[in-house]
Scaffold this motif. Structure first.
Motif, PDB file in Angstrom:
ATOM      1  N   SER A  49       0.785  -1.235   0.000  1.00 28.00           N
ATOM      2  CA  SER A  49       0.000   0.000   0.000  1.00 28.00           C
ATOM      3  C   SER A  49       0.817   1.285   0.000  1.00 28.00           C
ATOM      4  CB  SER A  49      -0.923   0.026   1.219  1.00 28.00           C
ATOM      5  OG  SER A  49      -1.805  -1.069   1.168  1.00 28.00           O
ATOM      6  N   CYS A  50       2.074   1.219   0.317  1.00 26.10           N
ATOM      7  CA  CYS A  50       2.852   2.452   0.454  1.00 26.10           C
ATOM      8  C   CYS A  50       4.084   2.513  -0.453  1.00 26.10           C
ATOM      9  CB  CYS A  50       3.337   2.641   1.889  1.00 26.10           C
ATOM     10  SG  CYS A  50       2.137   2.216   3.163  1.00 26.10           S
ATOM     11  N   TYR A  51       4.593   1.358  -0.846  1.00 28.14           N
ATOM     12  CA  TYR A  51       5.896   1.341  -1.519  1.00 28.14           C
ATOM     13  C   TYR A  51       5.914   2.000  -2.892  1.00 28.14           C
ATOM     14  CZ  TYR A  51       8.979  -1.116   1.724  1.00 28.14           C
ATOM     15  OH  TYR A  51       9.805  -1.434   2.780  1.00 28.14           O
ATOM     16  N   ASP A  52       4.769   2.134  -3.548  1.00 30.83           N
ATOM     17  CA  ASP A  52       4.774   2.803  -4.851  1.00 30.83           C
ATOM     18  C   ASP A  52       5.281   4.242  -4.728  1.00 30.83           C
ATOM     19  OD1 ASP A  52       4.178   0.922  -6.706  1.00 30.83           O
ATOM     20  OD2 ASP A  52       2.044   1.381  -6.847  1.00 30.83           O
ATOM     21  N   CYS A  53       4.995   4.888  -3.602  1.00 27.74           N
ATOM     22  CA  CYS A  53       5.434   6.280  -3.422  1.00 27.74           C
ATOM     23  C   CYS A  53       6.495   6.444  -2.344  1.00 27.74           C
ATOM     24  CB  CYS A  53       4.261   7.182  -3.060  1.00 27.74           C
ATOM     25  SG  CYS A  53       2.908   7.149  -4.226  1.00 27.74           S
ATOM     26  N   HIS A  54       6.596   5.479  -1.446  1.00 23.93           N
ATOM     27  CA  HIS A  54       7.529   5.657  -0.329  1.00 23.93           C
ATOM     28  C   HIS A  54       8.665   4.643  -0.338  1.00 23.93           C
ATOM     29  CE1 HIS A  54       5.195   8.812   1.554  1.00 23.93           C
ATOM     30  NE2 HIS A  54       4.121   8.070   1.550  1.00 23.93           N
ATOM     31  N   SER A  55       9.113   4.256  -1.517  1.00 26.79           N
ATOM     32  CA  SER A  55      10.302   3.410  -1.630  1.00 26.79           C
ATOM     33  C   SER A  55      10.815   3.545  -3.057  1.00 26.79           C
ATOM     34  CB  SER A  55       9.948   1.942  -1.359  1.00 26.79           C
ATOM     35  OG  SER A  55       9.460   1.323  -2.539  1.00 26.79           O
ATOM     36  N   GLU A  82      10.688  11.779  -0.849  1.00 29.33           N
ATOM     37  CA  GLU A  82      11.390  12.795  -0.058  1.00 29.33           C
ATOM     38  C   GLU A  82      10.915  12.772   1.397  1.00 29.33           C
ATOM     39  OE1 GLU A  82      10.709  16.457  -2.122  1.00 29.33           O
ATOM     40  OE2 GLU A  82      12.117  15.921  -3.716  1.00 29.33           O
ATOM     41  N   TRP A  83       9.617  12.636   1.572  1.00 27.82           N
ATOM     42  CA  TRP A  83       9.055  12.619   2.920  1.00 27.82           C
ATOM     43  C   TRP A  83       9.446  11.373   3.692  1.00 27.82           C
ATOM     44  CZ3 TRP A  83       5.985  15.406   6.265  1.00 27.82           C
ATOM     45  CH2 TRP A  83       5.524  16.631   5.790  1.00 27.82           C
ATOM     46  N   LEU A  84       9.388  10.300   3.000  1.00 25.73           N
ATOM     47  CA  LEU A  84       9.552   9.027   3.682  1.00 25.73           C
ATOM     48  C   LEU A  84       9.863   7.943   2.662  1.00 25.73           C
ATOM     49  CD1 LEU A  84       8.909   6.688   5.717  1.00 25.73           C
ATOM     50  CD2 LEU A  84       6.508   7.193   5.392  1.00 25.73           C
ATOM     51  N   SER A 111      -5.840   9.982   5.040  1.00 29.19           N
ATOM     52  CA  SER A 111      -5.141  10.546   3.883  1.00 29.19           C
ATOM     53  C   SER A 111      -4.054   9.666   3.272  1.00 29.19           C
ATOM     54  CB  SER A 111      -4.589  11.931   4.217  1.00 29.19           C
ATOM     55  OG  SER A 111      -3.690  11.848   5.290  1.00 29.19           O
ATOM     56  N   MET A 112      -3.647   8.582   3.964  1.00 32.41           N
ATOM     57  CA  MET A 112      -2.637   7.686   3.393  1.00 32.41           C
ATOM     58  C   MET A 112      -3.145   6.253   3.402  1.00 32.41           C
ATOM     59  SD  MET A 112       0.046   9.102   2.186  1.00 32.41           S
ATOM     60  CE  MET A 112      -0.008  10.859   1.921  1.00 32.41           C
ATOM     61  N   PRO A 113      -2.962   5.475   2.362  1.00 29.26           N
ATOM     62  CA  PRO A 113      -2.490   5.897   1.045  1.00 29.26           C
ATOM     63  C   PRO A 113      -3.414   6.950   0.442  1.00 29.26           C
ATOM     64  CG  PRO A 113      -2.720   3.489   1.187  1.00 29.26           C
ATOM     65  CD  PRO A 113      -3.312   4.065   2.410  1.00 29.26           C
ATOM     66  N   MET A 116      -6.866   9.274  -4.013  1.00 23.23           N
ATOM     67  CA  MET A 116      -6.937   9.249  -5.468  1.00 23.23           C
ATOM     68  C   MET A 116      -6.234   8.004  -6.029  1.00 23.23           C
ATOM     69  SD  MET A 116      -6.256  12.590  -7.696  1.00 23.23           S
ATOM     70  CE  MET A 116      -4.644  12.130  -8.243  1.00 23.23           C
ATOM     71  N   TYR A 117      -5.133   7.664  -5.399  1.00 22.24           N
ATOM     72  CA  TYR A 117      -4.351   6.494  -5.799  1.00 22.24           C
ATOM     73  C   TYR A 117      -5.162   5.217  -5.596  1.00 22.24           C
ATOM     74  CZ  TYR A 117      -0.644   2.975  -4.875  1.00 22.24           C
ATOM     75  OH  TYR A 117       0.144   1.857  -4.842  1.00 22.24           O
ATOM     76  N   LEU A 118      -5.940   5.194  -4.521  1.00 24.70           N
ATOM     77  CA  LEU A 118      -6.714   3.985  -4.203  1.00 24.70           C
ATOM     78  C   LEU A 118      -7.830   3.716  -5.198  1.00 24.70           C
ATOM     79  CD1 LEU A 118      -6.926   4.109  -0.317  1.00 24.70           C
ATOM     80  CD2 LEU A 118      -5.509   2.638  -1.747  1.00 24.70           C
TER      81      LEU A 118
HETATM   82  C1  HEC Z   1       0.235   7.685  -4.425  1.00 25.36           C
HETATM   83  C2  HEC Z   1       1.380   7.935  -3.630  1.00 25.36           C
HETATM   84  C3  HEC Z   1       1.375   7.623  -2.142  1.00 25.36           C
HETATM   85  C4  HEC Z   1       1.035   6.449  -1.510  1.00 25.36           C
HETATM   86  C5  HEC Z   1       0.563   5.159  -2.144  1.00 25.36           C
HETATM   87  C6  HEC Z   1       1.273   6.670  -0.112  1.00 25.36           C
HETATM   88  N1  HEC Z   1       1.735   7.942   0.099  1.00 25.36           N
HETATM   89 FE1  HEC Z   1       2.287   8.766   1.888  1.00 25.36          FE
HETATM   90  N2  HEC Z   1       2.724  10.542   0.958  1.00 25.36           N
HETATM   91  C7  HEC Z   1       2.635  10.770  -0.396  1.00 25.36           C
HETATM   92  C8  HEC Z   1       3.012  12.159  -0.670  1.00 25.36           C
HETATM   93  C9  HEC Z   1       3.022  12.819  -2.032  1.00 25.36           C
HETATM   94  C10 HEC Z   1       3.343  12.747   0.588  1.00 25.36           C
HETATM   95  C11 HEC Z   1       3.842  14.155   0.892  1.00 25.36           C
HETATM   96  C12 HEC Z   1       2.875  15.251   0.708  1.00 25.36           C
HETATM   97  C13 HEC Z   1       1.528  15.049   1.356  1.00 25.36           C
HETATM   98  O1  HEC Z   1       1.418  14.908   2.599  1.00 25.36           O
HETATM   99  O2  HEC Z   1       0.555  15.036   0.594  1.00 25.36           O
HETATM  100  C14 HEC Z   1       3.146  11.705   1.579  1.00 25.36           C
HETATM  101  C15 HEC Z   1       3.344  11.884   2.930  1.00 25.36           C
HETATM  102  C16 HEC Z   1       3.264  10.886   3.876  1.00 25.36           C
HETATM  103  C17 HEC Z   1       3.538  11.074   5.284  1.00 25.36           C
HETATM  104  C18 HEC Z   1       3.914  12.389   5.954  1.00 25.36           C
HETATM  105  C19 HEC Z   1       2.635  13.164   6.163  1.00 25.36           C
HETATM  106  C20 HEC Z   1       2.564  13.956   7.429  1.00 25.36           C
HETATM  107  O3  HEC Z   1       1.704  14.852   7.451  1.00 25.36           O
HETATM  108  O4  HEC Z   1       3.328  13.704   8.357  1.00 25.36           O
HETATM  109  C21 HEC Z   1       3.342   9.861   5.895  1.00 25.36           C
HETATM  110  C22 HEC Z   1       3.524   9.546   7.368  1.00 25.36           C
HETATM  111  C23 HEC Z   1       2.932   8.932   4.851  1.00 25.36           C
HETATM  112  N3  HEC Z   1       2.878   9.580   3.643  1.00 25.36           N
HETATM  113  C24 HEC Z   1       2.639   7.603   5.088  1.00 25.36           C
HETATM  114  C25 HEC Z   1       2.140   6.721   4.125  1.00 25.36           C
HETATM  115  C26 HEC Z   1       1.788   5.345   4.414  1.00 25.36           C
HETATM  116  C27 HEC Z   1       1.927   4.677   5.766  1.00 25.36           C
HETATM  117  C28 HEC Z   1       1.326   4.816   3.242  1.00 25.36           C
HETATM  118  C29 HEC Z   1       0.778   3.421   3.018  1.00 25.36           C
HETATM  119  C30 HEC Z   1      -0.225   2.949   3.933  1.00 25.36           C
HETATM  120  C31 HEC Z   1       1.414   5.867   2.220  1.00 25.36           C
HETATM  121  N4  HEC Z   1       1.903   6.999   2.809  1.00 25.36           N
HETATM  122  C32 HEC Z   1       1.065   5.712   0.880  1.00 25.36           C
HETATM  123  C33 HEC Z   1       2.257   9.854  -1.355  1.00 25.36           C
HETATM  124  C34 HEC Z   1       1.818   8.570  -1.120  1.00 25.36           C
END
Ligand code: HEC
Length: 146
Positions: A49-55, A82-84, A111-113, A116-118
């Motif tokens: 669920s996260c690696y597409d954007c966070h790896s 960049e974030w993570l 908000s995560m994932p 829109m991506y989901l």
């Molecule tokens: C489609 C791409 C995408 C996916 C999939 C995604 N993220 Fe993110 N994530 C982002 C982006 C872009 C940002 C930075 C800007 C923002 O907050 O919108 C972010 C920011 C974050 C942050 C920092 C936000 C904060 O306010 O502290 C965390 C924590 C995070 N993601 C966790 C996750 C986790 C856990 C998952 C999986 C369950 C996940 N993300 C899946 C794109 C994604």
């Protein structure tokens, strides 16, 4: 008339392809030791669920390279990494890790994932129960002194 508009639209689309967002290249060697360590069940969820954007292990869809959609997709990958970046975890200091654990606990319920991506990536959807598990895991690492 219709044909003119169509030709014009296609021309515009072709021109748009010249504008692309570049994602910093994936390093040639990635140290596997730096990847985050978590219980197997959590790792599986993060990977699907996260690696597409966070790896660095992004599975780029075919439309991910076609402007204007690519601007959206690539900026998410760029900013997300960049974030993570779960594969750079070992290089983060304690403060950054705390910020991320808190961020996960805060964002995992809505908000995560990214919603829109989901819509497109159904396999990345997490059930309420799965979200709770990720939240509990993140919270168990939060230390008050930070
Ligand atoms: C489609 C791409 C995408 C996916 C999939 C995604 N993220 Fe993110 N994530 C982002 C982006 C872009 C940002 C930075 C800007 C923002 O907050 O919108 C972010 C920011 C974050 C942050 C920092 C936000 C904060 O306010 O502290 C965390 C924590 C995070 N993601 C966790 C996750 C986790 C856990 C998952 C999986 C369950 C996940 N993300 C899946 C794109 C994604």
């Amino acid at each position: 008339m219709f044909k003119t508009i169509l030709v014009w639209l296609i021309g515009m689309l072709i021109l748009l392809q010249a504008i692309q967002i570049s994602i910093p290249p994936v390093p040639k060697s990635i140290n596997p030791q730096n990847e985050i360590k978590a219980p197997k069940e959590i790792m599986t969820m993060l990977r699907t669920s996260c690696y597409d954007c966070h790896s660095y292990k992004t599975k780029m869809p075919w439309y991910g390279n076609i402007a204007p959609v690519s601007w959206e997709v690539k900026s998410h990958i760029k900013e997300g990494r960049e974030w993570l970046n779960f594969q750079e975890w070992g290089t983060y200091d304690a403060k950054k890790k705390q910020k991320i654990y808190k961020g996960i606990a805060k964002t995992i319920n809505f908000s995560m994932p990214m919603p829109m991506y989901l819509i497109i990536h159904k396999q990345a959807k997490l059930t309420r129960e799965q979200r709770m598990k990720i939240k509990k895991w993140a919270e168990s690492h939060i230390k008050e002194e930070y």
